[in-house]
Design a protein around this motif. Structure first.
Motif, PDB file in Angstrom:
ATOM      1  N   ILE A  91       0.993  -1.222   0.157  1.00 30.64           N
ATOM      2  CA  ILE A  91       0.016  -0.037  -0.064  1.00 30.64           C
ATOM      3  C   ILE A  91       0.655   1.056  -0.102  1.00 30.64           C
ATOM      4  O   ILE A  91       0.507   2.162  -0.947  1.00 30.64           O
ATOM      5  CB  ILE A  91      -1.078  -0.026   1.268  1.00 30.64           C
ATOM      6  N   LEU A  92       1.694   1.137   0.959  1.00 25.72           N
ATOM      7  CA  LEU A  92       2.714   2.526   0.851  1.00 25.72           C
ATOM      8  C   LEU A  92       3.394   2.496  -0.349  1.00 25.72           C
ATOM      9  O   LEU A  92       3.612   3.844  -1.020  1.00 25.72           O
ATOM     10  CB  LEU A  92       3.917   2.313   1.816  1.00 25.72           C
ATOM     11  N   GLU A  93       3.916   1.429  -1.234  1.00 21.83           N
ATOM     12  CA  GLU A  93       4.414   1.389  -2.417  1.00 21.83           C
ATOM     13  C   GLU A  93       3.379   2.307  -3.506  1.00 21.83           C
ATOM     14  O   GLU A  93       3.942   3.106  -4.450  1.00 21.83           O
ATOM     15  CB  GLU A  93       4.888   0.212  -2.967  1.00 21.83           C
ATOM     16  N   LEU A  94       2.306   1.872  -3.418  1.00 20.90           N
ATOM     17  CA  LEU A  94       1.267   2.383  -4.528  1.00 20.90           C
ATOM     18  C   LEU A  94       1.136   3.894  -4.161  1.00 20.90           C
ATOM     19  O   LEU A  94       1.091   4.634  -5.116  1.00 20.90           O
ATOM     20  CB  LEU A  94      -0.109   1.596  -4.034  1.00 20.90           C
ATOM     21  N   LEU A  95       0.932   4.301  -3.051  1.00 24.52           N
ATOM     22  CA  LEU A  95       0.626   5.551  -2.568  1.00 24.52           C
ATOM     23  C   LEU A  95       2.087   6.433  -3.312  1.00 24.52           C
ATOM     24  O   LEU A  95       1.950   7.445  -3.698  1.00 24.52           O
ATOM     25  CB  LEU A  95       0.485   5.984  -1.054  1.00 24.52           C
ATOM     26  N   GLU A  96       3.210   5.877  -2.958  1.00 26.01           N
ATOM     27  CA  GLU A  96       4.601   6.570  -3.274  1.00 26.01           C
ATOM     28  C   GLU A  96       4.559   6.628  -4.751  1.00 26.01           C
ATOM     29  O   GLU A  96       4.684   7.734  -5.235  1.00 26.01           O
ATOM     30  CB  GLU A  96       5.677   5.903  -2.619  1.00 26.01           C
ATOM     31  N   ARG A  97       4.416   5.530  -5.516  1.00 24.27           N
ATOM     32  CA  ARG A  97       4.285   5.758  -7.006  1.00 24.27           C
ATOM     33  C   ARG A  97       3.493   6.551  -7.686  1.00 24.27           C
ATOM     34  O   ARG A  97       3.741   6.945  -8.858  1.00 24.27           O
ATOM     35  CB  ARG A  97       4.649   4.080  -7.429  1.00 24.27           C
ATOM     36  N   TYR A  98       2.251   6.613  -7.110  1.00 29.34           N
ATOM     37  CA  TYR A  98       1.205   7.368  -7.802  1.00 29.34           C
ATOM     38  C   TYR A  98       1.432   8.792  -7.153  1.00 29.34           C
ATOM     39  O   TYR A  98       0.351   9.595  -7.420  1.00 29.34           O
ATOM     40  CB  TYR A  98      -0.039   6.782  -7.714  1.00 29.34           C
ATOM     41  N   ASN A  99       2.204   9.124  -6.378  1.00 30.41           N
ATOM     42  CA  ASN A  99       2.622  10.353  -5.595  1.00 30.41           C
ATOM     43  C   ASN A  99       1.276  10.683  -5.116  1.00 30.41           C
ATOM     44  O   ASN A  99       0.718  11.989  -5.188  1.00 30.41           O
ATOM     45  CB  ASN A  99       3.095  11.555  -6.672  1.00 30.41           C
ATOM     46  N   VAL A 100       0.588  10.091  -4.355  1.00 29.64           N
ATOM     47  CA  VAL A 100      -0.473  10.564  -3.453  1.00 29.64           C
ATOM     48  C   VAL A 100      -0.136  11.297  -2.325  1.00 29.64           C
ATOM     49  O   VAL A 100       0.215  10.658  -1.329  1.00 29.64           O
ATOM     50  CB  VAL A 100      -1.473   9.300  -3.094  1.00 29.64           C
ATOM     51  N   GLU A 101      -0.596  12.378  -2.162  1.00 31.88           N
ATOM     52  CA  GLU A 101      -0.205  13.363  -1.155  1.00 31.88           C
ATOM     53  C   GLU A 101      -1.071  12.758   0.513  1.00 31.88           C
ATOM     54  O   GLU A 101      -2.130  12.371   0.180  1.00 31.88           O
ATOM     55  CB  GLU A 101      -0.651  14.799  -1.260  1.00 31.88           C
ATOM     56  N   THR A 102      -0.060  12.515   1.462  1.00 32.22           N
ATOM     57  CA  THR A 102      -0.542  12.190   2.698  1.00 32.22           C
ATOM     58  C   THR A 102      -0.372  12.926   3.824  1.00 32.22           C
ATOM     59  O   THR A 102      -1.051  12.828   4.910  1.00 32.22           O
ATOM     60  CB  THR A 102       0.115  10.626   2.813  1.00 32.22           C
ATOM     61  N   LYS A 103       0.753  13.996   3.640  1.00 29.38           N
ATOM     62  CA  LYS A 103       1.196  14.877   4.572  1.00 29.38           C
ATOM     63  C   LYS A 103      -0.233  15.493   4.946  1.00 29.38           C
ATOM     64  O   LYS A 103      -0.816  16.525   4.135  1.00 29.38           O
ATOM     65  CB  LYS A 103       2.264  15.688   4.301  1.00 29.38           C
TER      66      LYS A 103
END
Length: 293
Positions: A144-156
């Protein structure tokens, strides 16, 4: 709305790992070796372990599959785990869950050498993860972390709501999404079966990660516009119109929720393929750790 395509990203990761394994071979280095123990004949578990073995072949890993009968005692399984712990040829191994009722799952997970625990379930590895130390992250949360990172989904600064508090997905995700760094730095609400007014909570969420195993649980009226949806649920639902007699369904009412989402994972093809890819990544990490030692 953009799909978080786990199938594509998992293939990218496997290609990256295969290239690294080829480099290791070219340098005369030992390639990673993943072992898996399966106890009994659970159909879903056999299929899942089989796909792990195929994935090892795909990237050039060595793999060993150990099948034990459903009548295996806890003592017999612990003896096999001890053998794998002491086998220098094995870099990492997993014990496929669930286990037969005569075996204490926690005792089994505790017996695995933390340096070979590529599932990331040992309390030592879980504790290191909670303290933001370098360790094996459980494969599904890692994916899940990898998906969020590779699609540059903002989490901050975002409000993340996690539905489900299992040790395998829900609880680790609640820790990881609140950690410093990216993905992370979000404010996390962990919900579960005793949470009251859950719709009030989910409707305020910027990111929802659901791992309930309840088909179509999350409805469009429970989410706000532009929400990010990570659907970890995977359930076989009977469907006579399908040649297989069933369809695979997630926790999310995809057809309706996707109309409001900015990003969403499909089921199948979302988080599922990422789990095996990240297990391979953890095994590569285990090999590199052992090489340094």
């Amino acid at each position: 709305m953009q799909l978080l395509d786990g199938k594509k990203v998992s293939e990218d990761i496997k290609n990256e790992i295969a290239a690294e394994v080829q480099r290791m071979k070219d340098n005369g280095e030992k390639v990673p070796h993943l072992a898996a123990i399966i106890v009994g004949n659970d159909g879903a578990s056999l299929t899942y372990v089989g796909s792990k073995v195929k994935a090892c072949e795909r990237v050039g890993f060595e793999s060993t599959l150990i099948k034990m009968p459903s009548t295996t005692s806890e003592t017999e399984l612990l003896k096999k785990i001890k053998e794998l712990n002491e086998d220098d040829n094995i870099d990492g191994f997993i014990v496929q869950l669930p286990l037969p009722e005569q075996i204490d799952t926690q005792e089994v997970l505790m017996a695995i050498d933390p340096s070979k625990d590529v599932d990331g379930f040992h309390p030592e590895n879980f504790g290191k993860m909670a303290l933001d130390m370098s360790t094996f992250i459980p494969a599904t949360p890692f994916g899940i972390l990898e998906l969020l990172e590779r699609y540059n989904v903002e989490t901050k600064g975002k409000h993340t709501v996690v539905i489900g508090r299992s040790h395998i997905v829900g609880r680790p995700m609640s820790i990881l999404m609140g950690r410093k760094g990216f993905p992370g730095n979000s404010t996390v609400t962990l919900t579960h079966s005793h949470t009251k007014n859950i719709t009030q909570i989910t409707s305020q969420a910027d990111i929802i990660i659901t791992a309930l195993g309840v088909p179509n649980y999350l409805k469009a009226e429970m989410v706000k516009d532009d929400v990010v949806i990570i659907d970890v649920g995977i359930t076989r639902v009977a469907d006579e119109t399908n040649p297989k007699g069933y369809v695979i369904t997630g926790d999310v009412d995809f057809d309706n929720v996707s109309k409001k989402a900015s990003f969403i994972t499909p089921v199948p093809g979302g988080v599922g393929p990422m789990t095996i890819a990240m297990l391979l990544k953890n095994t590569l990490l285990a090999r590199e750790n052992r090489k340094r030692k």
